[in-house]
Scaffold this motif. Structure first.
Motif, PDB file in Angstrom:
ATOM      1  N   VAL A  96     -34.658   4.165  20.530  1.00 23.18           N
ATOM      2  CA  VAL A  96     -33.288   4.052  20.020  1.00 23.18           C
ATOM      3  C   VAL A  96     -32.955   2.593  19.708  1.00 23.18           C
ATOM      4  N   VAL A  97     -33.313   1.697  20.607  1.00 24.76           N
ATOM      5  CA  VAL A  97     -32.992   0.281  20.410  1.00 24.76           C
ATOM      6  C   VAL A  97     -33.793  -0.288  19.241  1.00 24.76           C
ATOM      7  N   ARG A  98     -35.008   0.194  19.033  1.00 23.81           N
ATOM      8  CA  ARG A  98     -35.833  -0.260  17.905  1.00 23.81           C
ATOM      9  C   ARG A  98     -35.158   0.011  16.557  1.00 23.81           C
ATOM     10  N   LEU A  99     -34.302   1.038  16.520  1.00 24.87           N
ATOM     11  CA  LEU A  99     -33.605   1.357  15.266  1.00 24.87           C
ATOM     12  C   LEU A  99     -32.718   0.209  14.811  1.00 24.87           C
ATOM     13  N   GLY A 100     -32.300  -0.628  15.746  1.00 22.08           N
ATOM     14  CA  GLY A 100     -31.480  -1.772  15.391  1.00 22.08           C
ATOM     15  C   GLY A 100     -32.200  -2.791  14.534  1.00 22.08           C
ATOM     16  N   ALA A 122     -32.475  -7.432  23.882  1.00 19.49           N
ATOM     17  CA  ALA A 122     -31.310  -6.551  23.839  1.00 19.49           C
ATOM     18  C   ALA A 122     -31.270  -5.641  25.064  1.00 19.49           C
ATOM     19  N   LEU A 123     -32.398  -5.082  25.435  1.00 23.63           N
ATOM     20  CA  LEU A 123     -32.461  -4.226  26.622  1.00 23.63           C
ATOM     21  C   LEU A 123     -32.102  -5.012  27.875  1.00 23.63           C
ATOM     22  N   SER A 124     -32.577  -6.246  27.941  1.00 23.11           N
ATOM     23  CA  SER A 124     -32.289  -7.085  29.100  1.00 23.11           C
ATOM     24  C   SER A 124     -30.803  -7.403  29.202  1.00 23.11           C
ATOM     25  N   VAL A 126     -28.256  -5.695  28.368  1.00 22.31           N
ATOM     26  CA  VAL A 126     -27.428  -4.577  28.825  1.00 22.31           C
ATOM     27  C   VAL A 126     -27.953  -3.967  30.128  1.00 22.31           C
ATOM     28  N   GLY A 127     -28.981  -4.603  30.714  1.00 30.24           N
ATOM     29  CA  GLY A 127     -29.511  -4.129  31.991  1.00 30.24           C
ATOM     30  C   GLY A 127     -30.244  -2.806  31.916  1.00 30.24           C
ATOM     31  N   MET A 128     -30.894  -2.522  30.781  1.00 26.50           N
ATOM     32  CA  MET A 128     -31.594  -1.242  30.623  1.00 26.50           C
ATOM     33  C   MET A 128     -33.097  -1.405  30.425  1.00 26.50           C
ATOM     34  N   GLN A 129     -33.647  -2.582  30.725  1.00 30.32           N
ATOM     35  CA  GLN A 129     -35.068  -2.802  30.485  1.00 30.32           C
ATOM     36  C   GLN A 129     -35.952  -1.881  31.329  1.00 30.32           C
ATOM     37  N   GLU A 130     -35.491  -1.542  32.540  1.00 30.68           N
ATOM     38  CA  GLU A 130     -36.299  -0.667  33.400  1.00 30.68           C
ATOM     39  C   GLU A 130     -36.244   0.792  32.963  1.00 30.68           C
ATOM     40  N   ARG A 131     -35.338   1.111  32.049  1.00 25.44           N
ATOM     41  CA  ARG A 131     -35.221   2.485  31.536  1.00 25.44           C
ATOM     42  C   ARG A 131     -35.827   2.623  30.150  1.00 25.44           C
ATOM     43  N   ALA A 132     -36.538   1.618  29.684  1.00 25.03           N
ATOM     44  CA  ALA A 132     -37.021   1.590  28.303  1.00 25.03           C
ATOM     45  C   ALA A 132     -37.860   2.813  27.945  1.00 25.03           C
ATOM     46  N   GLY A 133     -38.645   3.325  28.878  1.00 27.41           N
ATOM     47  CA  GLY A 133     -39.501   4.468  28.593  1.00 27.41           C
ATOM     48  C   GLY A 133     -38.871   5.809  28.876  1.00 27.41           C
ATOM     49  N   GLN A 134     -37.640   5.809  29.336  1.00 29.61           N
ATOM     50  CA  GLN A 134     -36.955   7.054  29.699  1.00 29.61           C
ATOM     51  C   GLN A 134     -36.407   7.744  28.458  1.00 29.61           C
TER      52      GLN A 134
END
Length: 254
Positions: A96-100, A122-124, A126-134
């Protein structure tokens, strides 16, 4: 100014939705857009990112009239986070983030290290780097909103527009999202319903009623008992909070 809106109007058929709106947003500041349902907040955001076409007036990003900017250039510059966005496609958070990064890549260009770095940052943020593969579908509402913001940050915009980013979120996630937005350091316009959250996190406010700006300025100047009564139809007591120093609204029963 980062965003300048000069006497902008927009109509759907014969119904005027935005009527002669003029606003400015300084670079790096957060403008809160307030108003009752149907007041024109969402339409104004869509006009800024050219998802709607103005009937009259001019919208500028810096010195550039948005009507003269190529679509790709505008997409690289302005990111828009809508109220609701979902998909049935099995995508991971990283997908999803790659779409940016789409506005920065040509039809034949390959994915590069710079794209990976933008997504990771960007993931870092918003604090979502550990959920990147979810998988996207397994996230809570607040987590999905964080990912939407991460997607917009991966776009590397200079202006960020958000339409009710805290809608349907619990209070903890509302505070988390708006705290994040206020610390991004990029120019933001965020449409909100909650006046107290707007007072806490926005540098300036603009109130829209029936498509027209009826108040604008610093939160302490805009959020008056008189304005709340006239625009929102409720009685309120406004005072400076001893906790965060911003104005706080207490709604009064008749």
């Amino acid at each position: 100014m980062s965003i300048s809106i000069d006497e902008v109007s927009f109509a759907a058929g014969n119904i005027v939705i935005v009527n002669g709106v003029s606003l400015t947003v300084e670079k790096g500041k957060v403008l809160g857009l307030l108003g009752p349902n149907g007041s024109g907040k969402s339409s104004l955001l869509r006009l800024i990112c050219r998802l709607r076409r103005v009937r009259s007036g001019i919208i500028r990003l810096g010195d550039d009239d948005i009507s003269s900017l190529p679509r790709a250039a505008l997409a690289r510059r302005v990111a828009f986070v809508e109220q609701q966005s979902t998909t049935d496609t099995q995508l991971t958070v990283r997908d999803v983030v790659r779409l940016g990064r789409t506005p920065h890549r040509g039809l034949l260009s390959s994915w590069g290290a710079g794209d990976d770095a933008a997504v990771d940052e960007a993931l870092s943020r918003v604090g979502m780097q550990e959920r990147a593969g979810q998988l996207w579908q397994t996230l809570s509402g607040g987590e999905r909103q964080r990912v939407h913001i991460a997607r917009s940050l991966a776009q590397a915009p200079s202006e960020l527009l958000l339409d009710e980013p805290t809608n349907h979120l619990d209070i903890q996630h509302q505070l988390d999202i708006l705290s994040l937005i206020s610390k991004l350091g990029i120019t933001c316009i965020v449409a909100l319903h909650d006046l107290n959250l707007a007072a806490m996190f926005c540098d300036r406010l603009a109130v829209i009623q029936k498509g027209e700006v009826v108040a604008s300025g610093a939160p302490e100047d805009v959020l008056t008992e008189d304005m709340i009564g006239r625009v929102f139809g409720v009685r309120a007591h406004v005072q400076k909070s001893a906790v965060h120093g911003r104005h706080h609204i207490q709604y009064l029963m008749d």
